[in-house]
Enzyme design. Structure first.
Site, PDB file in Angstrom:
ATOM      1  N   HIS A 113       3.673  -2.331   3.147  1.00 47.08           N
ATOM      2  CA  HIS A 113       3.735  -0.995   2.537  1.00 47.08           C
ATOM      3  C   HIS A 113       5.035  -0.842   1.768  1.00 47.08           C
ATOM      4  O   HIS A 113       6.102  -1.097   2.324  1.00 47.08           O
ATOM      5  CB  HIS A 113       3.624   0.074   3.621  1.00 47.08           C
ATOM      6  CG  HIS A 113       2.292   0.048   4.320  1.00 47.08           C
ATOM      7  ND1 HIS A 113       2.003  -0.825   5.347  1.00 47.08           N
ATOM      8  CD2 HIS A 113       1.149   0.762   4.105  1.00 47.08           C
ATOM      9  CE1 HIS A 113       0.752  -0.637   5.754  1.00 47.08           C
ATOM     10  NE2 HIS A 113       0.212   0.336   5.009  1.00 47.08           N
ATOM     11  N   HIS A 121      -4.845   9.506   0.596  1.00 50.53           N
ATOM     12  CA  HIS A 121      -4.856   8.623   1.768  1.00 50.53           C
ATOM     13  C   HIS A 121      -5.853   9.137   2.812  1.00 50.53           C
ATOM     14  O   HIS A 121      -5.579   9.224   4.010  1.00 50.53           O
ATOM     15  CB  HIS A 121      -3.456   8.468   2.388  1.00 50.53           C
ATOM     16  CG  HIS A 121      -3.287   7.138   3.082  1.00 50.53           C
ATOM     17  ND1 HIS A 121      -3.521   6.966   4.432  1.00 50.53           N
ATOM     18  CD2 HIS A 121      -2.922   5.921   2.600  1.00 50.53           C
ATOM     19  CE1 HIS A 121      -3.295   5.687   4.743  1.00 50.53           C
ATOM     20  NE2 HIS A 121      -2.927   5.036   3.637  1.00 50.53           N
ATOM     21  N   ASP A 141       0.820  -1.223   0.000  1.00 53.90           N
ATOM     22  CA  ASP A 141       0.000   0.000   0.000  1.00 53.90           C
ATOM     23  C   ASP A 141       0.853   1.272   0.000  1.00 53.90           C
ATOM     24  O   ASP A 141       2.035   1.250   0.356  1.00 53.90           O
ATOM     25  CB  ASP A 141      -0.897   0.036   1.259  1.00 53.90           C
ATOM     26  CG  ASP A 141      -2.042  -0.969   1.164  1.00 53.90           C
ATOM     27  OD1 ASP A 141      -2.009  -1.831   0.243  1.00 53.90           O
ATOM     28  OD2 ASP A 141      -2.939  -0.909   2.015  1.00 53.90           O
ATOM     29  N   ASP A 142       0.185   2.340  -0.376  1.00 54.18           N
ATOM     30  CA  ASP A 142       0.659   3.720  -0.177  1.00 54.18           C
ATOM     31  C   ASP A 142       1.714   4.190  -1.179  1.00 54.18           C
ATOM     32  O   ASP A 142       2.118   5.351  -1.134  1.00 54.18           O
ATOM     33  CB  ASP A 142       1.187   3.977   1.256  1.00 54.18           C
ATOM     34  CG  ASP A 142       0.129   3.734   2.324  1.00 54.18           C
ATOM     35  OD1 ASP A 142      -1.025   3.413   1.950  1.00 54.18           O
ATOM     36  OD2 ASP A 142       0.451   3.840   3.525  1.00 54.18           O
ATOM     37  N   HIS A 144      -6.260   3.324  -3.824  1.00 47.56           N
ATOM     38  CA  HIS A 144      -6.135   3.483  -2.365  1.00 47.56           C
ATOM     39  C   HIS A 144      -6.443   4.946  -1.974  1.00 47.56           C
ATOM     40  O   HIS A 144      -5.887   5.476  -1.019  1.00 47.56           O
ATOM     41  CB  HIS A 144      -4.711   3.087  -1.937  1.00 47.56           C
ATOM     42  CG  HIS A 144      -4.536   2.842  -0.471  1.00 47.56           C
ATOM     43  ND1 HIS A 144      -5.423   2.103   0.292  1.00 47.56           N
ATOM     44  CD2 HIS A 144      -3.542   3.214   0.394  1.00 47.56           C
ATOM     45  CE1 HIS A 144      -4.989   2.049   1.548  1.00 47.56           C
ATOM     46  NE2 HIS A 144      -3.841   2.722   1.646  1.00 47.56           N
TER      47      HIS A 144
END
Ligand code: ZN
Length: 465
Positions: free
Chosen positions: A429, A342, A287-288, A338
């Site tokens: 991540h 955020h 993620d991210d 995503h």
């Protein structure tokens, strides 16, 4: 002149000669009468059943194997005996010894019976069938049906296995080599008896237990086809209530490991496939990102392990590093949405959620040429209302490695070890270098555990199967 008288023969020589002639004559009369068979002694109290018979030799359908038929039409003790004749004298001797032994016992028994009642008629039949294994190994299965005329017919079995190429007899000890293997065979026979409707209730009886104890003599009557080993039991051997010969068939595939090499069969690979364990899947997610520093390292490790993963990208990061987003896609990984900044989507209005998601979709499409195929809300913050703002499937996770918190490569592995199970979705991540550094160990571990790495969409497809 002297007259030389020839030496006179002493009288005792004549006597001996006359005696010898008389003895010989008597012997000849006796022998001739024996040959005439049973009738000659009818008037006396004696009964002599001789093994006089017709013997016929004929070709069988098996090359080099003849079929011998011996018959006697004696009305009280008739018999028909059939057996094979091969090119091996030793083997043939072993067969004829056995059948003639049976025949002679039968005739002796009949003599005794007829002594009591000369109207009784017995019967003896020995017939056989030929069973072939690997075109070279013949099993001759001889079945004997016998009666002395006073009781029911009884059935016995006797088998002979013959190696045609090497012209020799094969015993069970040649086919399975060790006592340990015999024990395995005995256990297998027991299992098969359990499956036999007629026998399954008898497995605990002493008779059956004795009959299948792992001693060689218990299994000496056997035959082999290309698929089956048959073990034969005499009528009444397994139970008094089963007077017929009982055959226990064992698939060779189940005892291949105990067969000596020449008799082993090829086990098809499809059989192996059937026993293959079902695949264990795991979906790794990052993620991210994308990050220009960490994502390339993550991609390198995934490539090394031929693993595919899913990257849930933040829209603003995609716009900042579009080439990296493109590289992730190009290397075959799945890309998910995503949100753009955020954001905690549950805190936003429908319009703002839609805007977060559509801006990200556009960024991904513009960088990679393709729309994202999954959606993961930041912080896992999601409800019905949030879900309703997108058609993409919402994907959360089942294993949180807490890599954002501990930033420790070793801990990454220990979290994975502790929590991963088949069909897990593992959350990591690709913005922390500690995660990229610990990833090789994680994949090595999961591979050893038999896991196959899939994307989240592939995992969903697997679950539907
Ligand atoms: Zn996140």
């Amino acid at each position: 002149m002297t007259t030389i008288h020839p030496k006179k023969k002493p009288r005792w020589v004549d006597l001996v000669l006359i005696g010898a002639i008389l003895t010989l004559t008597a012997l000849i009369i006796f022998l001739v009468s024996m040959q005439n068979g049973d009738d000659s002694f009818k008037d006396s109290d004696q009964i002599a059943l001789a093994a006089s018979s017709d013997i016929v030799k004929e070709k069988s359908k098996y090359d080099g194997i003849y079929k011998i038929t011996e018959t006697s039409a004696n009305k009280n003790a008739p018999y028909t005996i059939q057996y094979p004749k091969t090119a091996s004298k030793v083997f043939n001797q072993s067969v004829t010894d056995a059948v003639h032994n049976i025949r002679d016992h039968y005739l002796k028994d009949m003599e005794k019976v007829l002594h009591e009642d000369d109207s009784i008629a017995g019967s003896l039949t020995i017939s056989y069938k030929t069973i072939v294994h690997k075109k070279n190994y013949y099993s001759f299965v001889l079945t004997q049906t016998i009666s002395d005329g006073t009781g029911p017919k009884q059935k016995y079995i006797k088998t002979f296995m013959y190696d045609q190429k090497n012209k020799k007899q094969l015993l069970l000890q040649d086919v399975i080599l060790s006592q340990k293997d015999l024990t395995t065979l005995s256990k297998t026979v027991k299992k098969q008896i359990h499956k036999d409707a007629e026998l399954q209730d008898l497995t605990k009886t002493t008779t059956v237990k004795e009959a299948i104890k792992p001693i060689w003599a218990n299994f000496e009557n056997y035959s082999l086809t290309d698929k089956t080993m048959s073990i034969y039991f005499d009528g009444g051997e397994l139970s008094k209530n089963i007077p017929k010969i009982k055959t226990v068939n064992i698939p060779l595939s189940t005892i291949n490991s105990i067969l000596a090499n020449p008799y082993k069969i090829e086990v098809k690979k499809t059989v192996k496939k059937k026993t293959e364990k079902p695949k264990k899947f795991v979906a790794l997610t990052f993620d991210d990102g994308p990050s220009n520093t960490v994502t390339p390292k993550v991609l390198k490790v995934l490539k090394k392990h031929h693993a595919k993963a899913t990257f849930f990208m933040v829209g603003s990061q995609v716009n900042a590093n579009p080439k990296m987003a493109k590289k992730v896609y190009a290397e075959g990984h799945e890309i998910g949405n995503h949100s753009y900044s955020h954001a905690d989507l549950k805190q936003l209005s429908n319009a703002k959620i839609k805007s977060q998601l559509s801006k990200t979709n556009k960024a991904i499409k513009s960088a990679t040429g393709h729309n994202p195929t999954a959606f993961r809300p930041p912080y896992g913050s999601v409800d019905k209302r949030v879900r309703a703002q997108t058609k993409l499937p919402t994907i959360l996770w089942s294993v949180d490695t807490r890599d954002w918190e501990h930033r420790n490569s070793k801990k990454l592995l220990s979290y994975v070890k502790q929590y991963t199970y088949p069909e897990s979705i593992v959350l990591m991540h690709d913005i922390h270098m500690s995660t990229a550094n610990g990833l090789d160990a994680v994949l090595t571990y999961l591979e050893k555990q038999g896991y196959t790495f899939v994307t989240v969409s592939e995992l969903n497809d697997q679950k539907k199967k």
